[in-house]
Design a protein around this motif. Structure first.
Motif, PDB file in Angstrom:
ATOM      1  N   ASP A  26       0.823  -1.211   0.000  1.00  0.00           N
ATOM      2  CA  ASP A  26       0.000   0.000   0.000  1.00  0.00           C
ATOM      3  C   ASP A  26       0.856   1.260   0.000  1.00  0.00           C
ATOM      4  O   ASP A  26       1.864   1.348   0.692  1.00  0.00           O
ATOM      5  N   GLY A  27       0.424   2.237  -0.812  1.00  0.00           N
ATOM      6  CA  GLY A  27       1.108   3.519  -0.869  1.00  0.00           C
ATOM      7  C   GLY A  27       1.193   4.048  -2.286  1.00  0.00           C
ATOM      8  O   GLY A  27       0.700   3.441  -3.242  1.00  0.00           O
ATOM      9  N   ALA A  28       1.823   5.198  -2.425  1.00  0.00           N
ATOM     10  CA  ALA A  28       2.046   5.838  -3.724  1.00  0.00           C
ATOM     11  C   ALA A  28       3.476   5.537  -4.154  1.00  0.00           C
ATOM     12  O   ALA A  28       4.424   5.794  -3.408  1.00  0.00           O
ATOM     13  N   TRP A  29       3.643   4.992  -5.346  1.00  0.00           N
ATOM     14  CA  TRP A  29       4.933   4.547  -5.863  1.00  0.00           C
ATOM     15  C   TRP A  29       5.261   5.289  -7.153  1.00  0.00           C
ATOM     16  O   TRP A  29       4.399   5.463  -8.003  1.00  0.00           O
ATOM     17  N   THR A  30       6.513   5.696  -7.299  1.00  0.00           N
ATOM     18  CA  THR A  30       6.933   6.426  -8.484  1.00  0.00           C
ATOM     19  C   THR A  30       8.322   5.980  -8.942  1.00  0.00           C
ATOM     20  O   THR A  30       9.079   5.414  -8.159  1.00  0.00           O
ATOM     21  N   THR A  31       8.624   6.271 -10.187  1.00  0.00           N
ATOM     22  CA  THR A  31       9.942   5.941 -10.719  1.00  0.00           C
ATOM     23  C   THR A  31      10.978   7.000 -10.352  1.00  0.00           C
ATOM     24  O   THR A  31      12.162   6.780 -10.526  1.00  0.00           O
ATOM     25  N   ASP A  32      10.518   8.149  -9.830  1.00  0.00           N
ATOM     26  CA  ASP A  32      11.431   9.231  -9.449  1.00  0.00           C
ATOM     27  C   ASP A  32      10.949   9.854  -8.140  1.00  0.00           C
ATOM     28  O   ASP A  32      10.066  10.709  -8.133  1.00  0.00           O
TER      29      ASP A  32
END
Length: 134
Positions: A26-32
């Motif tokens: 769970d959570g917000a995931w980004t490549t940067d």
């Protein structure tokens, strides 16, 4: 203590240990990770993606048994962790199309880092995602 009670206690301890070691997706995931505030926003206490999130690296939001991206939403049908790899079976769709069932594999690199891998196509490369902190 009876044999049955001991066995139940042992099973209960095993389940608690297993769930405590499960990877928390769970959570917000980004490549940067440096662009978290440009990729995600919070509206009424819920995380969503900004209109131009893909310009800054894109990413996804995982909540319970669902993964949301800029253009698609996937329901997690199955989840398994084995040897430091998280394997998900997901059913995805967009606003206009059903994409169907897909397998998603990610190497767990730490609590806040995942690397998407393609075991069937090792030459395809990888993508690393970082969990955004609130």
């Amino acid at each position: 203590m009876s044999k049955l009670a001991r066995r139940l206690l042992l099973c209960g301890c095993f389940l608690v240990t297993f769930s405590a070691n499960a990877f928390e997706l769970d959570g917000a995931w980004t490549t940067d990770a440096a662009n978290c505030s440009k990729i995600f926003k919070i509206i009424n206490g819920r995380v969503s993606m900004t209109r131009n999130s893909d310009v800054y690296g894109g990413g996804f939001i995982a909540e319970k048994n669902q993964i949301r991206g800029q253009a698609r939403t996937c329901k997690i049908n199955s989840r398994r962790e084995e040897g430091g790899v998280l394997r998900l079976i997901v059913f995805c769709s967009t606003e206009i199309a059903v994409l169907g069932t897909q397998q998603v594999d990610a190497k767990i690199d730490g609590d806040d880092r995942l690397t998407r891998i393609f075991p069937s196509f090792p030459d395809m490369g990888t993508t690393t995602y970082y969990r955004c902190k609130r």
